[in-house]
Design an enzyme around this catalytic site. Structure first.
Site, short mmCIF file in Angstrom:
data_model
loop_
_atom_site.label_atom_id
_atom_site.label_comp_id
_atom_site.label_asym_id
_atom_site.label_seq_id
_atom_site.Cartn_x
_atom_site.Cartn_y
_atom_site.Cartn_z
N ARG A 263 -18.59 -8.40 9.47
CA ARG A 263 -17.17 -8.16 9.74
C ARG A 263 -16.95 -7.00 10.70
O ARG A 263 -15.99 -6.99 11.49
CB ARG A 263 -16.46 -7.90 8.40
CG ARG A 263 -15.03 -7.51 8.57
CD ARG A 263 -14.33 -7.47 7.24
NE ARG A 263 -13.12 -6.65 7.32
CZ ARG A 263 -12.39 -6.32 6.29
NH1 ARG A 263 -12.70 -6.73 5.08
NH2 ARG A 263 -11.30 -5.57 6.44
N GLU B 71 -4.43 4.30 0.87
CA GLU B 71 -4.89 3.06 0.22
C GLU B 71 -6.32 3.21 -0.31
O GLU B 71 -6.61 2.78 -1.42
CB GLU B 71 -4.84 1.90 1.24
CG GLU B 71 -5.48 0.64 0.68
CD GLU B 71 -5.45 -0.54 1.66
OE1 GLU B 71 -4.97 -0.39 2.79
OE2 GLU B 71 -5.93 -1.62 1.26
N ASP C 273 -12.03 -0.99 7.86
CA ASP C 273 -10.68 -0.93 7.30
C ASP C 273 -10.35 0.39 6.62
O ASP C 273 -10.27 0.45 5.39
CB ASP C 273 -10.51 -2.08 6.29
CG ASP C 273 -9.05 -2.28 5.90
OD1 ASP C 273 -8.19 -1.63 6.50
OD2 ASP C 273 -8.79 -3.10 5.00
N GLU D 285 -6.11 -12.12 8.30
CA GLU D 285 -5.79 -12.21 6.87
C GLU D 285 -4.69 -13.24 6.61
O GLU D 285 -3.73 -12.97 5.90
CB GLU D 285 -5.38 -10.83 6.33
CG GLU D 285 -6.49 -9.81 6.44
CD GLU D 285 -6.18 -8.48 5.76
OE1 GLU D 285 -5.01 -8.07 5.75
OE2 GLU D 285 -7.13 -7.86 5.27
N ASN E 153 2.54 -7.51 7.87
CA ASN E 153 2.60 -8.84 7.25
C ASN E 153 4.09 -9.17 7.22
O ASN E 153 4.76 -9.01 6.21
CB ASN E 153 2.02 -8.83 5.84
CG ASN E 153 0.51 -8.62 5.87
OD1 ASN E 153 -0.18 -9.07 6.78
ND2 ASN E 153 -0.01 -7.92 4.87
N GLU F 172 -5.04 3.46 15.48
CA GLU F 172 -4.18 3.34 14.29
C GLU F 172 -4.90 4.00 13.14
O GLU F 172 -6.06 3.69 12.87
CB GLU F 172 -3.94 1.85 13.97
CG GLU F 172 -3.21 1.62 12.65
CD GLU F 172 -2.98 0.13 12.30
OE1 GLU F 172 -3.07 -0.73 13.21
OE2 GLU F 172 -2.73 -0.16 11.12
N ARG G 178 0.82 -1.22 0.00
CA ARG G 178 0.00 0.00 0.00
C ARG G 178 0.85 1.27 0.00
O ARG G 178 0.45 2.30 0.56
CB ARG G 178 -0.96 0.04 1.19
CG ARG G 178 -1.78 -1.21 1.38
CD ARG G 178 -2.53 -1.61 0.15
NE ARG G 178 -3.26 -2.86 0.31
CZ ARG G 178 -3.92 -3.45 -0.67
NH1 ARG G 178 -3.94 -2.92 -1.88
NH2 ARG G 178 -4.56 -4.57 -0.46
N ARG H 196 -2.26 -5.88 17.28
CA ARG H 196 -3.34 -5.32 16.46
C ARG H 196 -4.66 -6.05 16.66
O ARG H 196 -4.70 -7.27 16.80
CB ARG H 196 -2.95 -5.34 14.99
CG ARG H 196 -1.81 -4.41 14.70
CD ARG H 196 -1.41 -4.51 13.26
NE ARG H 196 -2.04 -3.53 12.41
CZ ARG H 196 -2.58 -3.80 11.23
NH1 ARG H 196 -2.65 -5.03 10.78
NH2 ARG H 196 -3.08 -2.84 10.49
O1 GCW Z 1 -6.27 -2.44 4.66
C1 GCW Z 1 -5.84 -3.75 4.60
C2 GCW Z 1 -4.85 -3.76 3.50
C3 GCW Z 1 -3.76 -4.78 3.67
C4 GCW Z 1 -3.17 -4.62 5.07
C5 GCW Z 1 -4.27 -4.86 6.10
C6 GCW Z 1 -3.79 -4.65 7.51
C7 GCW Z 1 -0.90 -4.88 5.76
O2 GCW Z 1 -5.53 -3.95 2.29
O3 GCW Z 1 -2.80 -4.53 2.68
O4 GCW Z 1 -2.07 -5.47 5.29
O5 GCW Z 1 -5.32 -3.96 5.89
O6 GCW Z 1 -4.00 -3.56 8.04
O7 GCW Z 1 -3.21 -5.54 8.10
#
Ligand code: GCW
Length: 683
Positions: free
Chosen positions: A310, A367, A339, A266, A185, A361, A138, A299
């Site tokens: 969700r 993004e 998100d 994820e 990640n 956060e 991102r 997190r």
């Molecule tokens: O917003 C989403 C994004 C992912 C990201 C995830 C997160 C780093 O599309 O790319 O991964 O959130 O915050 O963990």
């Protein structure tokens, strides 16, 4: 001759006419007078403060200023006191912050009187989603400033160190005091000794500017990098592995900040893989870090594939664990429950966890807000979140107060922003994206600052100079309209992307253009836009009321009831909480369908207005930055058109109503947009 030439160059720079490429960020101003700085402390950090004051001084020519490290109860942590001739702080970093504050006040024309400045949050971090191969998840401003396959195992070059230093300086100038160097990640390779060596090199450059280094860690590192049988947090061998790893890190980086962890989210591994919960996982790492003073930022961005809504999941998983985390764990919660969407309600976890430290956060990198192409000033979005009332401890329990330690006791308070920094010359890809980095730091330092004030400062520092402050023409015809454009820009983006509570109707993967139609077979439904908008012949919107998913219940009264009723739910969140018929009567008297159309049209029109504002200020901006922004505004306008056309034509298939005839007609065909949506259409 040389002196004359230099003063000429300085004059041009000051007039803003000399080539500027944005690399200097908001730190372009140069001294126009002499100052004597008295400082008995001999640390590298105060030496920086001394130099900064000399280089940027715009106060009285010939003044003397004293820098003092002296404890004062009214000064908290790395806060400071400034006066006309003195800066006082508990620490050297506090003095450095004081120097930057004083300079900022001189350079923006704010009053300088004796005043104490204390930070709202202790830990103010940037989260870099940088991968070891140099890519940035991102990221829209080039490759990583820290990593790259070809670089990781080599000693850093002088050039790299210089860049890290500039980065550290920019952060320190706005009070950011932490950097998580890699993607949540995370790769298990991050903890390899060779990579840790580079972490040490980076930390050494950041330290003098008061910036602590943190790392994201992969929960399965013990098995993946350490060769252990598993990574079960209750397995003594695993715990021992982490203890040893942490010790190894502290030998290299004695003031290491701690870990950031994305677990069971994820596809990332986590304690649940072993039947343990988030507290078990976080506490294991917290125990390893505790002897060294490190913290764990754990997190709460989690969502399983089986839940119906969700938006409810983070709360459902974390609220029952309240009180079970060690005091050096901070649960890191995204501003909204889903998100980083253009508009979300605040996450119901704020204020709901009463015995656990919680930190907000936010996402600085855009993004979901047009990448580094759209001009979107994000401070209003964060201000909206920080000042939102949770009612958790009665009226006035804002998100800010629920996270800064003033309502709940917290051993640590913190805030994080996902960085938008890369190797691009101007760091952020878009000149105005720099304002989001700036605003994050300023709000992290003082969560009561207004978006307006921050924009005002940023414009003066980024485009102005000593002369501009005295120039009514500059203020009326540059500062005022540009500031207004910034302040309107987030709402404009909401209008042309996702008005009235729409969310996550993005094209898949790149999240740049619209994709309300995207729902291939076999993809989990909560990764597809139709799950979020629920459009059908009978109406549109996600029913999160008591008759639906009951997500409203996660909010405290009276908010829960307000949100539950479409008549009292704020209209800008209507479709987040309600599924309503296309003919539903809005406060304006229009039907819901017409109101949707009007919002998209308004967003498009607003971007058109921004173009006019910008073209009109050409004479006040240097050529390079002017042209860069102008061209990006054109792309933003084209993309806003795509959003307008894609969303209206798509939803019209369900509403079966005409786009109000007083509005401009779409310019694209729906089929064309659907076929091209993966191409980041009209970028
Ligand atoms: O917003 C989403 C994004 C992912 C990201 C995830 C997160 C780093 O599309 O790319 O991964 O959130 O915050 O963990």
């Amino acid at each position: 001759m040389r002196r004359i030439f230099l003063s000429f160059v300085l004059l041009l720079v000051n007039l803003g006419l000399f080539a500027e490429n944005g690399h200097q960020l908001w730190l372009r101003n140069v001294a126009n007078g002499k100052v004597t700085v008295v400082c008995s402390d001999k640390s590298v950090t105060t030496a920086i403060a001394v130099q900064e004051l000399k280089d940027g001084w715009q106060g009285r020519d010939g003044a003397t200023i004293t820098l003092k490290i002296k404890k004062d109860k009214a000064i908290k942590n790395d806060g400071f006191k400034i006066g006309t001739s003195e800066i006082q702080a508990n620490t050297a970093v506090g003095v450095l912050y004081g120097a930057y504050e004083l300079l900022r006040r001189q350079q923006t024309g704010e009053p300088i009187e004796e005043k104490i400045f204390n930070p709202s949050y202790q830990v103010r971090t940037l989260n870099h989603w940088d991968n070891l191969d140099g890519t940035i998840e991102r990221g829209y401003a080039g490759r990583s400033i820290f990593w790259g396959e070809e670089k990781n195992l080599l000693p850093p070059t002088e050039q790299e160190k210089q860049l890290w230093k500039e980065y550290a300086r920019a952060n320190a100038s706005i009070g950011i005091n932490g950097a998580v160097l890699n993607n949540v990640n995370a790769s298990p390779d991050m903890l390899m000794p060779e990579i840790l060596q580079r972490v040490k090199e980076i930390a050494d450059v950041l330290r003098p500017y008061g910036i602590k280094t943190y790392l994201s860690v992969k929960f399965s590192s013990p098995s993946q990098a350490g060769g252990l049988e598993n990574s079960d947090p209750l397995n003594p061998v695993v715990r021992k592995w982490w203890n040893a790893k942490v010790k190894e890190i502290y030998q290299l980086v004695p003031d290491f900040g701690g870990f950031l962890v994305k677990a069971n989210s994820e596809g990332q591994p986590g304690p649940q893989d072993y039947g343990r919960n988030h507290a078990d996982g976080a506490n294991m790492l917290a125990d390893a870090l505790k002897p060294f003073g490190g913290i764990v930022m754990w997190r709460a961005f989690v969502y399983a594939s089986n839940d119906k809504d969700r938006a409810k999941q983070a709360y459902n998983e974390f609220k029952p664990l309240d009180g079970r985390f060690r005091d050096n764990v901070i649960v890191q919660v995204k501003n909204g429950p889903i998100d980083f969407q253009p508009r979300e309600p605040f996450s119901p976890l704020f204020g709901a966890m009463k015995k656990t430290s919680v930190m907000p956060e936010v996402q600085i990198t855009q993004e979901y807000l047009g990448h580094s192409i759209h001009l979107v000033y994000l401070a209003p979005m964060w201000e909206e979140m920080l000042k939102a009332d949770t009612y958790q401890q009665g009226e006035g329990s804002t998100v800010a107060k629920c996270t800064d330690g003033s309502i709940y006791p917290q051993t640590y308070t913190a805030v994080a922003g996902v960085a938008n920094v890369g190797l691009d010359t101007n760091w952020c890809g878009h000149e105005f994206a720099q304002s989001n980095w700036y605003a994050f730091g300023r709000q992290a330092w003082d969560h009561q600052l207004t978006s307006e004030q921050i924009a005002d400062e940023w414009i003066k520092l980024t485009f102005g100079n000593a002369a501009s402050l005295q120039d009514a023409d500059w203020k009326n015809n540059f500062l005022a309209p540009v500031k207004q454009m910034m302040l309107d820009s987030r709402e404009a983006a909401v209008n042309y992307m996702m008005p009235l509570g729409f969310h996550h109707i993005f094209a898949a993967e790149h999240h740049y253009g619209p994709g309300p139609w995207w729902a291939p077979e076999g993809v989990r439904s909560d990764w597809t836009p139709p799950y979020y908008h629920q459009a059908s012949a009978d109406g549109v919107g996600f029913n999160r009321t008591r008759t639906g998913s009951d997500a409203v219940k996660q909010y405290h009264e009276p908010l829960a009831s307000q949100l539950n009723d479409p008549k009292t739910c704020p209209e800008n969140l209507l479709l987040w909480f309600h599924h309503l018929p296309w003919d539903y009567k809005m406060k304006s008297g229009r039907t819901l369908w017409d109101e949707i159309c009007v919002h998209y049209a308004r967003g498009l029109e607003q971007v058109g207005e921004f173009q006019k504002v910008w073209d009109k200020v050409e004479k006040y901006v240097d050529a390079e930055r002017f042209a860069g922004v102008q061209s990006k505004l054109r792309a933003q306008r084209r993309n806003a058109q795509v959003w307008n056309d894609g969303c209206l034509l798509y939803f019209q298939q369900f509403s079966k109503r005409a786009i109000p005839y007083n509005l401009d007609r779409p310019q694209h065909d729906l089929d064309e947009l659907i076929q091209n949506d993966m191409k980041r259409f009209d970028e």
